[in-house]
Design a protein around this motif. Sequence first.
Motif, PDB file in Angstrom:
ATOM      1  N   UNK A 426      21.054 -49.522 -59.596  1.00  0.00           N
ATOM      2  CA  UNK A 426      22.430 -50.003 -59.564  1.00  0.00           C
ATOM      3  C   UNK A 426      23.340 -48.820 -59.255  1.00  0.00           C
ATOM      4  N   UNK A 427      24.132 -48.887 -58.158  1.00  0.00           N
ATOM      5  CA  UNK A 427      25.002 -47.758 -57.827  1.00  0.00           C
ATOM      6  C   UNK A 427      25.957 -47.445 -58.985  1.00  0.00           C
ATOM      7  N   UNK A 428      26.275 -46.159 -59.130  1.00  0.00           N
ATOM      8  CA  UNK A 428      27.098 -45.740 -60.262  1.00  0.00           C
ATOM      9  C   UNK A 428      28.541 -46.193 -60.117  1.00  0.00           C
ATOM     10  N   UNK A 433      28.925 -51.085 -55.270  1.00  0.00           N
ATOM     11  CA  UNK A 433      27.997 -52.137 -55.667  1.00  0.00           C
ATOM     12  C   UNK A 433      28.142 -53.370 -54.783  1.00  0.00           C
ATOM     13  N   UNK A 434      27.043 -54.069 -54.619  1.00  0.00           N
ATOM     14  CA  UNK A 434      27.089 -55.289 -53.824  1.00  0.00           C
ATOM     15  C   UNK A 434      27.829 -56.374 -54.608  1.00  0.00           C
ATOM     16  N   UNK A 435      28.305 -57.379 -53.894  1.00  0.00           N
ATOM     17  CA  UNK A 435      29.072 -58.443 -54.540  1.00  0.00           C
ATOM     18  C   UNK A 435      28.262 -59.074 -55.672  1.00  0.00           C
ATOM     19  N   UNK A 436      26.964 -59.235 -55.466  1.00  0.00           N
ATOM     20  CA  UNK A 436      26.187 -59.910 -56.497  1.00  0.00           C
ATOM     21  C   UNK A 436      26.010 -59.001 -57.718  1.00  0.00           C
ATOM     22  N   UNK A 437      25.949 -57.687 -57.497  1.00  0.00           N
ATOM     23  CA  UNK A 437      25.862 -56.772 -58.634  1.00  0.00           C
ATOM     24  C   UNK A 437      27.169 -56.736 -59.410  1.00  0.00           C
TER      25      UNK A 437
END
Lengths: 684, 312
Positions: A426-428, A433-437
């Motif tokens: 998961x990007x910090x 971050x992607x929309x779903x994240x």
Amino acid sequence: MSAAPALEPEVAAPALALRDLELVYRVRGRDREVVRGITLTVEQGSSYGLVGESGCGKSTVALSIVRYLPRNGRVVNGTLEVAGRDVLALKGEALRLYRRDGVSMVYQNPGAALNPTLRVARQVEEVFALRKASRSEARERAMAALREVHIADPDSVLRRYPHQLSGGMQQRVVIAMALATDPSLLILDEPTTGLDATVEAEVIDLIAELQERHRTAVLFISHNLGLIRKACRNVGVLYAGELVEEGQTEQILHDPRHPYTVGLLRCIPRGGLRKDRGKLDTIPGFLPPIGADLPGCVFVHRCALAEEICHTQKPVDHQLGGGHQSRCHFHERAQSLPRDTASIPVEKPAHERGETPLLDIDNLAKTFSQDGRDIKALAGVSAMLWPGETLGLVGESGSGKTTFARTLLGIVESSSGSVQIDGRSLPAKLTDRSASDVAALQIVFQNPDSALNRRHSVRRMLKRTLAKLADVTGREADTRADTLVDQVRLPERALSARPTALSGGQKQRVAIARAFAGEPRLVICDEPTSALDVSVQAAILNLLVDLQESKETSYVFISHDLGVVRYLSDRIAVLYLGRLMELGPAETVFEPPHHPYTEALLSAVPTIDGAQRTRIELEGEIPSAADPPSGCVFHTRCPRFLGTICETDEPPLAEVEPGHLMRCHIPIEELRASQTSGEVPVRG
Amino acid sequence: MSENIPTMPVLVDGPPAAQSPLLPHLDSPTRVRRETLKQILRSKTFVLGVIVTVFWVVCAIFGEWIAPYHPIDESFGTFSYESPSWDHPLGLDRNGRDVLSRIIVGARSVIAVAPAAMLLGVGAGSMLGLVMGYFGHWVDNVVGRFLDAVLAIPLIVLAIFVLTALSAGNEGISVSSWQLIVVIGIAFTPPVARTVRSAVLAERDLDYVQAARLRGERSPYIMFAEILPNVTGPIIVEATVRLGYAVFTVATLAFLGYGPQPPSPDWGLQIAEQYADISLAWWAVVFPALAIATLVVAINLIADSVQQVLDE
């Protein structure tokens, strides 16, 4: 003989006597009744607690005693006497002298009660200067006053400005000032709200001790029955501006005779209650608005025992002996009040933990830099979180709870370490971050007033969130918004309302609906009930449990109310100075053996049932994260301090029992033995 | 898609008695609005302010139809001052023109410029304040220093300086309404920007802004759709207060010659033309001055009431 009583009427006069006190606020051109005839007496040297939910008139009563009602407030009936003096008749100089000598008040927020631009010395000495003390005398008495509230180094405290002191220290200073003049009456208006449980316990102990020593009469206003139990012999339960029940604290707690008191006591998660053993009871409905026309019993609209007579006729105060009285037509069966929620245990499917955890947090750290110094707010936390699980997060303020939550959300970018979601990294940073994240991790904030845009309708908020997080627009968004509102058990009409038209609990439901709009995998609950009344808190906790069950959502639940954390959590993490001190299943963490820090936290919680625990005192305050202690970071305050090893070596976070991790040099069996012995550790 | 709604007892609504109103503990918003409106209408200062302001606005629009005479008609007598009489209740000015008619028609030049200048200043100030407050850091610093520079020059000095520069090359001073509007509007931008900035700073840290970020909103949306609606209170107050200032500034500039030129019946110009003769013919100076004063005071009365209501 016959003339004798007239000679000393003042000695016999109670410290505070309210008789049929009625107060109104003028709001938008109309007088609205807030206090509807209160009669209560606080004898000299005794302590009286006033409980009730927000809006019931507690603080208004306090302000009327010091004659500081807001400009639109006015006493319309009744009398108010402090130590035999008619307070309502005071004017000008007499009023000033009364405020100087007769009464003192300690407010909720000590930071706001102290002048930020003056040193503490100036402000404490002022109290004595007002009484014509010379400068050197004032300084001496100020030192003595601070020593009295257990400030170890009064000289250095006096030289500081209020913002350089911690909240607990500020409140001690305020209490010292309030007591310095030996007032006939000391009013404490929620004096520990906003303080940590450990500090709160210290302040309450201090108040009890000072009250004992000075024989000052105390009026203690709080919504926390546990605190009142610790601090007050008598208690009055206020509802909609009426005193509905009054008596000795233990009597009221164990034998409540008003349905409101009964309901209030049932809302509190206690006795180790957990979500899988049943729902919390709630009080349905709302407090009537100020100025409402209430011809019968004030509680009638929310009372499941109400009958015809309750709507039409005001109940009298039924005397039940020992000073216990209840304003209920059916006081003898108040305790048979039916539950508002089913008490059946929640059927929870046994969690079979899958192969991959939802979150795998590895050595997550965040270092802020401030004025060239590095502040390690989060110093490497590793944990796993499975789907449908609640991880409770406890610790004093400054322990890193909030930083941990914000780092997970990506609002704060971590300095090192990694987080994996469903096995993917998961990007910090939130924007990476992607929309779903983004949709997967959501939060419910502490304060619903600040969390909702007060200019947007509920529908607009939910539809916008649906559009951004679930990619749902138009007709379908409307349907989904309806469903969401229904799931958080708000009436459909709430959709068109703005937050200002909603109660605190309703706002928090909207915030929960918004958090759930994008079908999140994890919702971080950052003290979601600490701004709410206990009856509302219970309903919100029930809702969170329901939603978790139906959606398999995981929670990270932050709270300083350990009863609440215990109720909701499957596992609990105890943080101190950005480090995990203990991590394990909720039941294991709450029962010995536990980490000495956890032990101290637990002992600070005031209970409303069973014997009071003896509080384990933690010395001093949480150290600065810019300069954490060597070795075990807790060694400076640890009541079970072993010796040099604690100062030099940081203990590893070791698995002491299956699934139970702890960071302590003391062997687990030794902890178990000493913590079950009932002996209170005192640092040598 | 089947939503799994557990069939649980409803927690929010109480027994039937408590169920009817959505929010039994609070008054409904429409009622609050109605009561607030009623209260504001009950305030005498507000009503007085509105009456006076509306009167002048009507004069500005329909001046020629209301005024008893033509404002530049000099054919009443001696082509000179004449004290108030039945025919001319406010007297005649130095050219023998009817003072009352000139005041009524003269409202137009102020009322055409002041509100527009205010709108420009408040609009530009709000945008800048929003940007400064929201972004903070270097944006706030750079824009802030620039605004400080504008603020450092007194309003009238700044206006005269710019207006003189603009009319360079022309014969004498000629100032169009547009130029006045732009100059006053720019001069009003910095103080408005500061007020709005501080209001935005208080909003920016509220959790709803973070909640917007957590659903992936971009900065312009957060600024305009989330924060702006919450700072309208200070903006409205600022607008009413600025309007009063604008009227005064327009009149002052006209008095100094930066405005309508003779024979215009502008109030400031009337005073400028005749104040030397005040001992001779007080009516030709005092009545236009009163006109300015009543309009400014009336607007400030409105501003006060609005602020009071918004504060509550």
